[in-house]
Write an enzyme that holds these catalytic residues in place. Sequence first.
Site, PDB file in Angstrom:
ATOM      1  N   ASP A 222       0.854  -1.199   0.000  1.00 26.26           N
ATOM      2  CA  ASP A 222       0.000   0.000   0.000  1.00 26.26           C
ATOM      3  C   ASP A 222       0.887   1.245   0.000  1.00 26.26           C
ATOM      4  O   ASP A 222       1.998   1.198  -0.518  1.00 26.26           O
ATOM      5  CB  ASP A 222      -0.964  -0.042   1.201  1.00 26.26           C
ATOM      6  CG  ASP A 222      -2.259   0.718   0.928  1.00 26.26           C
ATOM      7  OD1 ASP A 222      -2.207   1.735   0.220  1.00 26.26           O
ATOM      8  OD2 ASP A 222      -3.320   0.310   1.424  1.00 26.26           O
ATOM      9  N   HIS A 245       2.262   2.180  -3.243  1.00 25.70           N
ATOM     10  CA  HIS A 245       1.482   3.236  -3.904  1.00 25.70           C
ATOM     11  C   HIS A 245       2.095   4.610  -3.721  1.00 25.70           C
ATOM     12  O   HIS A 245       1.423   5.620  -3.814  1.00 25.70           O
ATOM     13  CB  HIS A 245       0.039   3.244  -3.378  1.00 25.70           C
ATOM     14  CG  HIS A 245      -0.674   1.936  -3.581  1.00 25.70           C
ATOM     15  ND1 HIS A 245      -1.961   1.710  -3.163  1.00 25.70           N
ATOM     16  CD2 HIS A 245      -0.272   0.779  -4.165  1.00 25.70           C
ATOM     17  CE1 HIS A 245      -2.309   0.457  -3.473  1.00 25.70           C
ATOM     18  NE2 HIS A 245      -1.298  -0.114  -4.067  1.00 25.70           N
TER      19      HIS A 245
END
Length: 261
Positions: A222, A245
Amino acid sequence: MASINTAFKALCLSLLFVTVSSSPDTEPKVFDVQSYGAKGDGTADNANAFTNAWKDACAWKGRSKVYVPKGAFCLGGVTFAGPCNCQTYFVIDGVVLAPTNNDDIKKETWVNFAYINYLTISGSGTIDGQGKESWPLNNCNKNDNCPRLAVSMGFDFVNNSRIEGITSLNSKAGHFNFYFVDNFTIAGVNITAPGDSPNTDGIKVGFSSNINISNTHIGTGDDCIAILSGNTNLFIYNVTCGPGHGISVGSLGKNKVREEC
Ligand SMILES: *[C@@H]1O[C@H](CO)[C@@H](O)[C@H](O)[C@H]1NC(C)=O
Ligand SMILES: *[C@@H]1O[C@H](CO)[C@@H](O)[C@H](O)[C@H]1NC(C)=O
Ligand SMILES: *[C@@H]1O[C@H](CO)[C@@H](O)[C@H](O)[C@H]1NC(C)=O
Ligand SMILES: *[C@@H]1O[C@H](CO)[C@@H](O)[C@H](O)[C@H]1NC(C)=O
Ligand SMILES: *[C@@H]1O[C@H](CO)[C@@H](O)[C@H](O)[C@H]1NC(C)=O
């Protein structure tokens, strides 16, 4: 704040002076978790031993060091709370293992540091969230009542502190959360989880000031660094990011809802 810090330092120094004058040794006093019954055998739960070592180190009238030697130390959910008497070091050279079953942590954060001034966490060791078994339970994109998996390490109201050197591996949810911290350095940390592991954010920071994140490798499933609300003076230097991300700023509508599931 400045005057509180100055008072704290003066107190710490005077306590140090008393300690030094009674013993020529200026190294921090060591509280080895093994002396409190911890076993690095990869089976016994060491939550009580770690907590007791922390309590004694925190109360020590001089600089102190909690030491986790080489070995595989299983650890249930714990909170290491201050205020402490003086500067406290937490050195991890071994591997600290979370329970594989998230329910056994019984807290939102597996290892929590709270209300501490002058804390240094370092060492060549690893904190291993053992998230693999829990990741499939993260079905939050289709289930509103999905289980809330534990963050590996959290810092709340921890000031004038640093974390360096250690590796954080395979967190169940995020790796490191920082809330209401001031003057905190994160340097040379290695944060790793597979690219397809859900919600394994690297570093989340909220309501904090004077944060310096440097020389850190973050590869997760993430956000590498999520900058939430209420931060001032956040400095990021030489952070490699990927998989993941990237760095996110602010609470982004949909994402936020998804993150907080
Ligand atoms: C850390 O600083 C914050 C804000 O500056 C303050 O609210 C908190 O009490 C401080 N914590 C400690 C342990 O001194
Ligand atoms: C920030 O914290 C470090 C310890 O990590 C300390 O040496 C330094 O004096 C602190 N800075 C301020 C402005 O209090
Ligand atoms: C980070 O830790 C992982 C897992 O232990 C290891 O495979 C990797 O080589 C480390 N990376 C760095 C940059 O130290
Ligand atoms: C942050 O830490 C890095 C590495 O230790 C250092 O080079 C840099 O000057 C620091 N930045 C600030 C704003 O303190
Ligand atoms: C950047 O950080 C890495 C560790 O992730 C370190 O090996 C390297 O020396 C750092 N580079 C600079 C220019 O500080």
